[in-house]
Design an enzyme around this catalytic site. Sequence first.
Site, PDB file in Angstrom:
ATOM      1  N   CYS A   1       0.808  -1.221   0.000  1.00  0.00           N
ATOM      2  CA  CYS A   1       0.000   0.000   0.000  1.00  0.00           C
ATOM      3  C   CYS A   1       0.842   1.273   0.000  1.00  0.00           C
ATOM      4  CB  CYS A   1      -0.943   0.006   1.199  1.00  0.00           C
ATOM      5  SG  CYS A   1      -2.150  -1.335   1.178  1.00  0.00           S
TER       6      CYS A   1
ATOM      7  N   HIS B   1      -2.832   7.168   3.448  1.00  0.00           N
ATOM      8  CA  HIS B   1      -3.370   5.995   2.756  1.00  0.00           C
ATOM      9  C   HIS B   1      -4.749   5.693   3.309  1.00  0.00           C
ATOM     10  CE1 HIS B   1      -4.070   1.992   1.394  1.00  0.00           C
ATOM     11  NE2 HIS B   1      -3.716   1.412   2.530  1.00  0.00           N
TER      12      HIS B   1
ATOM     13  N   ASN C   1     -10.486   0.664   0.544  1.00  0.00           N
ATOM     14  CA  ASN C   1      -9.022   0.630   0.496  1.00  0.00           C
ATOM     15  C   ASN C   1      -8.608   0.132  -0.887  1.00  0.00           C
ATOM     16  OD1 ASN C   1      -6.296  -0.017   0.690  1.00  0.00           O
ATOM     17  ND2 ASN C   1      -6.486  -1.046   2.666  1.00  0.00           N
TER      18      ASN C   1
END
Length: 327
Positions: A114, A254, A284
């Site tokens: 990520c 994030h 996400n």
Amino acid sequence: MLNAKITGIASYIPDDVLDNEMLSQMVDTNDEWITTRVGVKERRILKKPVGSSYMGIQAVNKLLEETGTDRNDIDLLICPTSNPDHRFPSTASIIAHATGIEKKAYAYDIQAACAGFLVGLYEATAFIRAGIYKKVIVVSAEKMSSMVDYTDRAICPLFGDAAACMLLEPTEEPIGVMDGIFHVDGSGLEHLVYKAGGSALRTSHETVDANFHCVYQEGRAVYRHAVIDMLTSSRDVMKRNNLTNENIQWFVPHQANLRIIEAVGQRLGIDESKVLVNIEHRGNTSAASIPLCLDENKHRLKKGDKMVLTAFGAGFTWGALYLIWSL
């Protein structure tokens, strides 16, 4: 001194929506349970029988069109992704071929989970500062639905599919990617991992039966590390660049989990009006989440805005980046 400025940004999300009501028909969950724990109401899912490259191609074509950039002028394409179309060839090579930039450009993937987009931005900046390349595209394409177990109520509400990209070019102005701090801790493997399909555990009937081809995550451990590590790396890059809560305009974390975003922002003392968030409707999207969030909020950004970007992912790998907006 040369620096790398952002001269374009674009993104792509699939048409199909998977909302919490629809998820509740698939697994034992409900909207209140999901919203309370992770802050996601809906996410986009790529239902076409294609790979992550499909979304990356759409995003890059949009970027080239909106910036009026000649495809033959692109020097390099970097694709941070945890969901490559294949083990090989690279997803970057597929995107470069389909978008017609491969006549001149080199292309490669990177794997930083990520945190991948921030790592890709910093790599692109290094190439530009060194004078090696002049036009670099960083594109993250993540078909997260390809690795999600939709019978696991702790995992399946989290993730969505998307792609987003930026074009970077040299500048002598004091804008663009200014600084970055990155870390890795391999002991995190046991807490967040895609167990099978690699050289350590090749695909077999046994790995399929054991459901080893989906995201495995120990939520509490990941939450704790994500909050601490994004917090400390953000503090470190701010301290190193004399940044304060008052003189930065935006904080862009994030989009992993709304509770993580809130915890980091509050501990940094950053007013929530400065924190960019789109997780409610996107979920996400792994490495695509930060550029996607920036693209969807670009109407709020102005040239010269100072911002701190931070991400955490499997590995564990994490970091923070200081950016001065240049569009």
